[in-house]
Design a protein around this motif. Structure first.
Motif, mmCIF file in Angstrom:
data_model
loop_
_atom_site.group_PDB
_atom_site.id
_atom_site.type_symbol
_atom_site.label_atom_id
_atom_site.label_comp_id
_atom_site.label_asym_id
_atom_site.label_seq_id
_atom_site.Cartn_x
_atom_site.Cartn_y
_atom_site.Cartn_z
ATOM 1 N N TRP A 127 13.712 44.479 54.289
ATOM 2 C CA TRP A 127 12.982 45.724 54.038
ATOM 3 C C TRP A 127 13.065 46.637 55.262
ATOM 4 C CZ3 TRP A 127 10.762 48.403 50.206
ATOM 5 C CH2 TRP A 127 9.947 49.455 50.578
ATOM 6 N N ASN A 128 12.833 46.060 56.438
ATOM 7 C CA ASN A 128 12.890 46.870 57.656
ATOM 8 C C ASN A 128 14.287 47.413 57.900
ATOM 9 O OD1 ASN A 128 10.213 46.623 58.287
ATOM 10 N ND2 ASN A 128 10.491 44.875 59.621
ATOM 11 N N GLN A 129 15.300 46.623 57.584
ATOM 12 C CA GLN A 129 16.664 47.076 57.807
ATOM 13 C C GLN A 129 17.057 48.182 56.836
ATOM 14 O OE1 GLN A 129 19.581 43.998 57.409
ATOM 15 N NE2 GLN A 129 20.991 44.997 58.810
ATOM 16 N N ARG A 130 16.642 48.053 55.584
ATOM 17 C CA ARG A 130 17.030 49.061 54.584
ATOM 18 C C ARG A 130 16.215 50.336 54.678
ATOM 19 N NH1 ARG A 130 17.708 45.328 49.227
ATOM 20 N NH2 ARG A 130 19.674 44.376 49.818
ATOM 21 N N ASN A 131 14.932 50.207 54.928
ATOM 22 C CA ASN A 131 14.056 51.374 54.877
ATOM 23 C C ASN A 131 13.622 51.866 56.244
ATOM 24 O OD1 ASN A 131 13.809 51.465 51.924
ATOM 25 N ND2 ASN A 131 12.944 49.444 52.249
ATOM 26 N N GLY A 132 14.090 51.234 57.282
ATOM 27 C CA GLY A 132 13.775 51.690 58.623
ATOM 28 C C GLY A 132 12.410 51.239 59.075
ATOM 29 N N VAL A 133 12.340 50.971 60.343
ATOM 30 C CA VAL A 133 11.067 50.586 60.928
ATOM 31 C C VAL A 133 10.281 51.861 61.180
ATOM 32 C CG1 VAL A 133 10.019 49.337 62.860
ATOM 33 C CG2 VAL A 133 12.242 48.664 62.009
ATOM 34 N N VAL A 134 8.987 51.800 61.008
ATOM 35 C CA VAL A 134 8.158 52.973 61.253
ATOM 36 C C VAL A 134 8.235 53.292 62.735
ATOM 37 C CG1 VAL A 134 5.833 53.890 61.139
ATOM 38 C CG2 VAL A 134 6.635 52.332 59.386
ATOM 39 N N SER A 135 8.658 54.515 63.046
ATOM 40 C CA SER A 135 8.845 54.856 64.455
ATOM 41 C C SER A 135 7.512 55.185 65.103
ATOM 42 C CB SER A 135 9.802 56.033 64.590
ATOM 43 O OG SER A 135 9.260 57.153 63.967
ATOM 44 N N VAL A 136 7.433 54.889 66.350
ATOM 45 C CA VAL A 136 6.225 55.171 67.119
ATOM 46 C C VAL A 136 6.279 56.636 67.526
ATOM 47 C CG1 VAL A 136 4.956 54.491 69.186
ATOM 48 C CG2 VAL A 136 6.309 52.814 67.935
ATOM 49 N N PRO A 137 5.155 57.349 67.496
ATOM 50 C CA PRO A 137 5.194 58.775 67.830
ATOM 51 C C PRO A 137 5.760 59.068 69.222
ATOM 52 C CG PRO A 137 3.126 58.241 66.806
ATOM 53 C CD PRO A 137 3.850 56.946 66.996
ATOM 54 N N SER A 138 5.624 58.151 70.160
ATOM 55 C CA SER A 138 6.133 58.394 71.506
ATOM 56 C C SER A 138 7.571 57.903 71.659
ATOM 57 C CB SER A 138 5.238 57.687 72.523
ATOM 58 O OG SER A 138 5.280 56.296 72.295
ATOM 59 N N SER A 139 8.240 57.711 70.556
ATOM 60 C CA SER A 139 9.598 57.195 70.578
ATOM 61 C C SER A 139 10.535 58.165 71.288
ATOM 62 C CB SER A 139 10.072 56.965 69.144
ATOM 63 O OG SER A 139 11.461 56.844 69.099
ATOM 64 N N THR A 140 11.455 57.632 72.069
ATOM 65 C CA THR A 140 12.408 58.461 72.802
ATOM 66 C C THR A 140 13.322 59.210 71.843
ATOM 67 O OG1 THR A 140 12.390 56.761 74.502
ATOM 68 C CG2 THR A 140 14.132 58.390 74.627
ATOM 69 N N ALA A 141 13.773 58.521 70.798
ATOM 70 C CA ALA A 141 14.672 59.166 69.843
ATOM 71 C C ALA A 141 13.989 60.343 69.168
ATOM 72 C CB ALA A 141 15.139 58.154 68.800
ATOM 73 N N ARG A 142 12.742 60.182 68.827
ATOM 74 C CA ARG A 142 12.018 61.268 68.174
ATOM 75 C C ARG A 142 11.872 62.454 69.125
ATOM 76 N NH1 ARG A 142 6.455 60.391 64.977
ATOM 77 N NH2 ARG A 142 7.896 59.434 63.530
ATOM 78 N N GLN A 143 11.596 62.179 70.385
ATOM 79 C CA GLN A 143 11.454 63.245 71.381
ATOM 80 C C GLN A 143 12.766 64.008 71.545
ATOM 81 O OE1 GLN A 143 8.665 64.181 72.761
ATOM 82 N NE2 GLN A 143 9.650 65.812 73.892
ATOM 83 N N LEU A 144 13.892 63.264 71.595
ATOM 84 C CA LEU A 144 15.194 63.927 71.722
ATOM 85 C C LEU A 144 15.496 64.786 70.501
ATOM 86 C CD1 LEU A 144 17.344 61.051 73.253
ATOM 87 C CD2 LEU A 144 16.597 63.155 74.369
ATOM 88 N N ARG A 145 15.190 64.272 69.312
ATOM 89 C CA ARG A 145 15.400 65.070 68.087
ATOM 90 C C ARG A 145 14.571 66.344 68.130
ATOM 91 N NH1 ARG A 145 15.162 60.289 65.099
ATOM 92 N NH2 ARG A 145 13.011 60.724 64.569
ATOM 93 N N ARG A 146 13.341 66.214 68.585
ATOM 94 C CA ARG A 146 12.452 67.368 68.651
ATOM 95 C C ARG A 146 13.018 68.423 69.608
ATOM 96 N NH1 ARG A 146 7.344 64.888 69.823
ATOM 97 N NH2 ARG A 146 7.301 64.263 67.656
ATOM 98 N N GLU A 147 13.530 67.979 70.762
ATOM 99 C CA GLU A 147 14.102 68.919 71.730
ATOM 100 C C GLU A 147 15.353 69.600 71.179
ATOM 101 O OE1 GLU A 147 14.749 66.652 75.248
ATOM 102 O OE2 GLU A 147 12.595 66.398 75.623
#
Length: 137
Positions: free
Chosen positions: A88-108
């Motif tokens: 399930w985690n592999q197919r649907n993705g793990v819930v990302s943490v709001p302070s995630s680095t990837a999320r911050q880079l996407r936001r920038e």
């Protein structure tokens, strides 16, 4: 719909609190329920086998064999919960943490694209209006 306290005011019977963890996905929850039921049946079989052994009943040996088989099935069911959760985690993705680095880079990157679009739109608008001409002729 509540109880009265010392001041005579009604207070609710309970207060809803936010849930601490997210609910398990349906396939994982189904596998977990199945594992719990199989484990409970295995434990009951083991107790029956034990009591049949104590009483010297002829049913002790068949119950012992079925308990061993049920133990194998229980192990399989518990592993099924683990595997289902991983899939399930592999197919649907793990819930990302709001302070995630990837999320911050996407936001920038999104912010940079947005400012570039606004600048390009502004430059096109200035060109259309004919800015830079000294006379209207």
């Amino acid at each position: 719909m509540g109880t009265a306290d010392e001041t005579g005011m009604q207070r609710p019977l309970w207060a809803d609190e936010p849930v601490g963890r997210r609910r398990m996905p349906d396939p994982v929850r189904t596998a977990a329920v199945r594992a719990v039921i199989v484990t409970a049946v295995t434990m009951i079989q083991a107790m029956v086998a034990f009591f049949c052994t104590l009483t010297g009943s002829w049913l002790a040996f068949p119950m012992l064999l079925s308990s061993v088989g049920s133990t194998v099935v229980t192990t399989w069911a518990v592993l099924d919960v683990w595997v289902t959760r991983q899939v399930w985690n592999q197919r649907n993705g793990v819930v990302s943490v709001p302070s995630s680095t990837a999320r911050q880079l996407r936001r920038e990157r999104r912010r940079a694209r947005r400012t570039a679009r606004v600048a390009a739109r502004e430059a096109a608008r200035i060109r259309r209006r004919g800015a830079g001409r000294l006379s209207q002729a």
